[in-house]
Design an enzyme around this catalytic site. Structure first.
Site, short mmCIF file in Angstrom:
data_model
loop_
_atom_site.label_atom_id
_atom_site.label_comp_id
_atom_site.label_asym_id
_atom_site.label_seq_id
_atom_site.Cartn_x
_atom_site.Cartn_y
_atom_site.Cartn_z
N HIS A 533 0.80 -1.20 0.20
CA HIS A 533 -0.09 -0.03 -0.08
C HIS A 533 1.05 1.24 0.14
O HIS A 533 0.49 2.28 0.82
CB HIS A 533 -0.71 -0.04 1.01
CG HIS A 533 -1.98 -1.08 1.21
ND1 HIS A 533 -2.55 -1.46 2.23
CD2 HIS A 533 -2.08 -2.08 0.43
CE1 HIS A 533 -3.42 -2.30 2.36
NE2 HIS A 533 -3.26 -2.74 0.92
N HIS A 577 -7.32 -0.72 3.25
CA HIS A 577 -6.85 -1.03 2.07
C HIS A 577 -7.24 0.03 1.10
O HIS A 577 -8.25 0.29 1.04
CB HIS A 577 -7.51 -2.44 1.62
CG HIS A 577 -6.94 -3.75 2.46
ND1 HIS A 577 -6.28 -4.61 2.34
CD2 HIS A 577 -7.24 -3.85 3.71
CE1 HIS A 577 -5.98 -5.49 3.29
NE2 HIS A 577 -6.63 -4.75 4.28
C1 LIG Z 1 -0.23 -7.49 -5.04
C2 LIG Z 1 -1.05 -6.26 -4.35
C3 LIG Z 1 -2.16 -6.41 -3.63
C4 LIG Z 1 -2.88 -5.29 -3.31
N1 LIG Z 1 -4.07 -5.65 -2.52
C5 LIG Z 1 -5.12 -4.60 -2.14
C6 LIG Z 1 -6.27 -4.89 -1.73
O1 LIG Z 1 -6.62 -6.09 -1.41
N2 LIG Z 1 -7.10 -3.88 -1.34
C7 LIG Z 1 -6.83 -2.68 -1.80
O2 LIG Z 1 -7.69 -1.68 -1.52
N3 LIG Z 1 -5.56 -2.41 -2.26
C8 LIG Z 1 -4.66 -3.25 -2.56
N4 LIG Z 1 -3.42 -3.10 -3.03
C9 LIG Z 1 -3.15 -1.51 -3.26
C10 LIG Z 1 -3.81 -1.03 -4.23
O3 LIG Z 1 -4.20 -1.90 -5.32
C11 LIG Z 1 -3.02 0.08 -4.95
O4 LIG Z 1 -2.91 0.99 -3.85
C12 LIG Z 1 -3.94 1.17 -5.81
O5 LIG Z 1 -4.35 0.16 -6.98
C13 LIG Z 1 -2.67 2.13 -6.55
O6 LIG Z 1 -3.43 2.88 -7.38
P1 LIG Z 1 -2.73 3.66 -8.43
O7 LIG Z 1 -3.51 4.32 -9.42
O8 LIG Z 1 -2.11 4.76 -7.49
O9 LIG Z 1 -1.56 2.90 -9.20
P2 LIG Z 1 -1.66 1.37 -10.11
O10 LIG Z 1 -2.87 1.09 -10.14
O11 LIG Z 1 -0.56 0.64 -9.81
O12 LIG Z 1 -1.51 2.29 -11.55
C14 LIG Z 1 -0.26 2.62 -12.01
C15 LIG Z 1 -0.34 2.14 -13.74
O13 LIG Z 1 0.70 2.93 -14.26
C16 LIG Z 1 1.58 2.17 -15.03
N5 LIG Z 1 3.00 2.61 -15.38
C17 LIG Z 1 3.91 2.88 -14.32
N6 LIG Z 1 4.87 3.36 -14.89
C18 LIG Z 1 4.64 3.82 -16.18
C19 LIG Z 1 5.49 4.04 -17.23
N7 LIG Z 1 6.72 4.36 -17.12
N8 LIG Z 1 4.78 4.34 -18.57
C20 LIG Z 1 3.39 3.69 -18.66
N9 LIG Z 1 2.66 3.26 -17.64
C21 LIG Z 1 3.32 3.24 -16.42
C22 LIG Z 1 1.64 0.76 -14.50
O14 LIG Z 1 1.97 -0.37 -15.27
C23 LIG Z 1 0.14 0.80 -13.97
O15 LIG Z 1 -0.86 0.32 -14.64
C24 LIG Z 1 -2.77 -4.13 -3.63
C25 LIG Z 1 -1.66 -3.76 -4.25
C26 LIG Z 1 -0.94 -4.86 -4.69
C27 LIG Z 1 0.09 -4.60 -5.85
#
Ligand SMILES: Cc1cc2nc3c(=O)[nH]c(=O)nc-3n(C[C@H](O)[C@H](O)[C@H](O)COP(=O)(O)OP(=O)(O)OC[C@H]3O[C@@H](n4cnc5c(N)ncnc54)[C@H](O)[C@@H]3O)c2cc1C
Ligand SMILES: *[C@@H]1O[C@H](CO)[C@@H](O)[C@H](O)[C@H]1NC(C)=O
Ligand SMILES: *[C@@H]1O[C@H](CO)[C@@H](O)[C@H](O)[C@H]1NC(C)=O
Ligand SMILES: *[C@@H]1O[C@H](CO)[C@@H](O)[C@H](O)[C@H]1NC(C)=O
Ligand SMILES: *[C@@H]1O[C@H](CO)[C@@H](O)[C@H](O)[C@H]1NC(C)=O
Ligand SMILES: *[C@@H]1O[C@H](CO)[C@@H](O)[C@H](O)[C@H]1NC(C)=O
Ligand SMILES: *[C@@H]1O[C@H](CO)[C@@H](O)[C@H](O)[C@H]1NC(C)=O
Ligand SMILES: *[C@@H]1O[C@H](CO)[C@@H](O)[C@H](O)[C@H]1NC(C)=O
Length: 600
Positions: A533, A577
């Site tokens: 997280h 979460h």
């Molecule tokens: C294994 C795992 C289990 C989890 N379990 C839970 C859960 O059960 N419940 C919960 O609430 N949260 C959970 N989380 C946390 C939650 O999923 C994240 O906090 C949240 O999804 C983050 O959202 P975001 O939009 O910040 O990033 P992300 O959803 O990670 O999106 C970032 C995106 O940017 C892309 N990206 C990155 N760098 C580049 C680049 N240079 N060029 C192009 N694209 C790029 C990535 O590929 C990705 O698609 C979990 C996370 C993981 C990894």
């Protein structure tokens, strides 16, 4: 043996099932290199913004995603298989943390989703919104009342679509309808598979005043304290991600273009804005070659808590001294980029249990897992249609605890938790393989209010080099104290009369030996890892504050044409979460962007 996977499933390759989001264009199909908005990262947050901005067909949006499609990826669809998607797979960035001094110098995987939907496609589907106190603190820290819970809670209606559990059981008393949305984008549901430990867990909540029953675990105005039923981002036995919801709903819009397998290398300066700030409306990405695209209005960085600070630093936005040392020309000095990394830790406390009612037997048997898989493919029911746990809960450190003589309470308020208990009907340890025999129950302890802060720094100027991820876990007195108290508390939970004819005792030498504070600390430092997280690496602060990376409207400080919309902007990790909190953040961010860029 160290394998760092929760359980090994033989993943089918032949099966392709119902289509999710339509697979997107090839780079040769790009008809233009200029768009109104360019969103970097088709993740949890990025696809919300892509959907909301293209509600107006006159607005053109390009989304650049480094990862692959989620279409036909069974492990991204069957809820129980979520933990098989990472680490070290085609759908993971395959990061590891640098050696952790608070964890006996250990290093371990640090998964991040690398596919459409980002981490919302790769996570474990726990779905919550954080507490009202989390959002009210964000409002206080940022000086923007718009982030307070009274304003944020309306976004639940746009975001959430609460649906019945797959077994169709009537669930009064397992959630509070008035706290939920029923017409939004992402399916959320209660467990649809009554596990054998459920009645014992419920009995324990009646026997132990320390762990009262909580009727709804989503948060907001309703307290998260106590133990209740998990709500998962799934409906009809299938995961709901930002890709299967927000993107799928918007996919036919002609002015939305989503390009997968496109790795953003850096942002490019494009002149100077009206107020004299440097503009960064250019984006350089790698597909088969290096291509530059530009945004007429804004670039929106949604690459997540690791990707966002990485891209900012590669673009010359960060700590000038660090950048110079890597031969990157600093353009905007901001020492807060990549700092203040904050994350929740995970410690699986495993108990040996009587009989064969845990899932360990099924998970050991190829035949039974194959049957479960066949059933899921056939009609989306059975073990794999459900999440990996049914019950979890949250608790506080008592206010008279000694730690508060030296540490200010880091919780956002008196009704928010310090730690979490996750109750699993099997061997749930991402770090160590299940033994060949035995039945288990796992009580995971999660530190919810960490005070340790870490960093994301570049390893080199090469965008394909993995960044240096240092969460700096368990380096404060409060953090180790809270983990230690959590271990003591889950032992009390397992000692409830409800488990007396079930739980045999702690499994493993170090857990068994954890009977003194010193031995418990040793156990905690030796086995704890992450629950994935991370936040804080592009922290939000007041508009005129020099600390922090983004303003309350998520624009990057001192930069024109650039915003960050993802988990990296949370200065404190929400008490839950975080995916639901990220969804709400992205919904409001979309409203802010529309408001600040009126279309005539
Ligand atoms: C294994 C795992 C289990 C989890 N379990 C839970 C859960 O059960 N419940 C919960 O609430 N949260 C959970 N989380 C946390 C939650 O999923 C994240 O906090 C949240 O999804 C983050 O959202 P975001 O939009 O910040 O990033 P992300 O959803 O990670 O999106 C970032 C995106 O940017 C892309 N990206 C990155 N760098 C580049 C680049 N240079 N060029 C192009 N694209 C790029 C990535 O590929 C990705 O698609 C979990 C996370 C993981 C990894
Ligand atoms: C797509 O967006 C462009 C640029 O904003 C606009 O000129 C055009 O009319 C839009 N197309 C449609 C079909 O609405
Ligand atoms: C991650 O590891 C898997 C398995 O080794 C590999 O297929 C994949 O390409 C790797 N991805 C990255 C981004 O390193
Ligand atoms: C779950 O199953 C147990 C028996 O194993 C039963 O006592 C209990 O009522 C069931 N609970 C629900 C919610 O169906
Ligand atoms: C992704 O892009 C790389 C080059 O950047 C190329 O080698 C690879 O074949 C592409 N994969 C797909 C599935 O298009
Ligand atoms: C789903 O299929 C399984 C067999 O694979 C069957 O036992 C079960 O009754 C079916 N459930 C529904 C709701 O059709
Ligand atoms: C805190 O208060 C409780 C109940 O009043 C008591 O049992 C406990 O010993 C106290 N703890 C400390 C550290 O004073
Ligand atoms: C970063 O962390 C430091 C120390 O923990 C704190 O003083 C500062 O306010 C934080 N900055 C932001 C923007 O969160």
């Amino acid at each position: 043996m160290r394998s760092f996977s929760l359980f090994s499933f033989v993943l089918p390759t032949l099966l392709s099932i119902s289509s999710l989001a339509v697979t997107l264009t090839d780079v040769s199909q790009l008809e233009t290199f200029a768009f109104d908005y360019i969103i970097i990262g088709a993740g949890n947050a990025g696809l919300v913004v892509a959907n909301r901005l293209t509600e107006n067909s006159k607005v053109s949006v390009l989304v650049l995603e480094a990862g692959v499609t989620d279409q036909g990826v069974i492990a991204a669809e069957a809820p129980f298989l979520g933990p098989t998607l990472t680490p070290n797979t085609l759908w993971d960035w395959n990061y590891t943390v640098v050696a952790q001094p608070g964890m006996k110098g250990r290093t371990f995987p640090y998964p991040r989703g690398k596919l459409l939907g980002g981490s919302s496609s790769a996570n474990y589907l726990f779905h919550q919104f954080g507490t009202n106190e989390d959002w009210d603190r964000l409002s206080l820290v940022s000086g923007d009342p718009g982030w307070s819970w009274p304003n944020m809670k309306k976004y639940i209606q746009k975001h959430e679509r609460f649906v019945p559990p797959i077994d169709g059981h009537n669930a009064p008393g397992q959630f509070i309808p008035s706290l939920h949305g029923f017409k939004g984008e992402v399916f959320v549901s209660l467990p649809g598979n009554n596990q054998t430990i459920d009645p014992r867990v419920l009995a324990a909540t009646e026997q132990l005043p320390e762990f009262p029953y909580n009727k709804d675990t989503s948060g907001g105005d309703h307290s998260l304290l106590g133990v209740g039923f998990l709500q998962s981002s799934a409906g009809g036995g299938v995961r709901s991600s930002s890709s299967t919801s927000y993107l799928a709903q918007a996919n036919t819009r002609p002015n939305l273009t989503v390009l997968i397998n496109a790795t953003v290398l850096k942002l490019v300066q494009t002149g100077t804005g009206s107020l004299g700030a440097k503009s960064f409306r250019g984006v350089q990405f790698q597909r088969s070659s290096t291509i530059t695209v530009t945004a007429r209005k804004e670039v929106i960085l949604s690459a997540g808590s690791v990707g966002t600070p990485q891209i900012l630093q590669l673009s010359g936005i960060g700590n000038s001294a660090d950048l110079k040392a890597l031969n990157i020309t600093p353009i905007i000095h901001n020492a807060n980029v990549g700092e203040n990394l904050s994350d929740h830790t995970l410690l699986p406390n495993i108990f040996t249990v009587q009989g064969d009612q845990s899932f360990d037997g099924i998970l050991r048997s190829d035949q039974e897992t194959q049957a479960a898989l066949n059933q899921w493919v056939q009609n989306k029911t059975g073990l794999l249609a459900n999440n990996v746990v049914n019950n979890f809960g949250f608790a506080r450190i008592p206010s008279n605890a000694t730690i508060f003589k030296t540490t200010h309470d880091p919780a956002p308020g008196p009704n928010s938790p310090h730690w979490e208990i996750i109750i699993s009907n099997f061997w749930f340890n991402p770090g160590i393989d299940r033994p060949p025999t035995g039945s288990f129950m796992t009580l995971v302890v999660v530190l919810i209010t960490p005070t340790s802060r870490g960093t994301i720094k570049l390893r080199s100027s090469n965008p394909f080099d993995k960044p240096l991820i240092d969460p700096n876990y368990l380096t404060t007195e409060f953090d180790i104290f809270t983990m230690r108290e959590g271990v003591k508390a889950v032992k009390r939970f397992a000692a409830a009369p409800a488990f007396s004819d079930y739980v045999v005792g702690p499994f493993g030498d170090s857990f068994s030996a954890a009977t003194t504070d010193a031995a418990t600390d040793d156990y905690v430092r030796g086995l704890t890892t992450t629950i994935f997280h991370p936040v804080g690496t592009a922290s939000m602060s007041r508009s005129f504050s020099k600390h922090g990376v983004v303003n309350p409207d998520l624009t990057v400080k001192g930069v024109d044409g650039l915003r960050v919309v993802d988990a990296s902007v949370f200065p404190f990790v929400p008490s839950c979460h975080p995916q639901g909190a990220v969804y709400l953040l992205a919904e409001r961010a979309s409203d802010i962007i529309k408001f600040e860029n009126p279309t005539s």
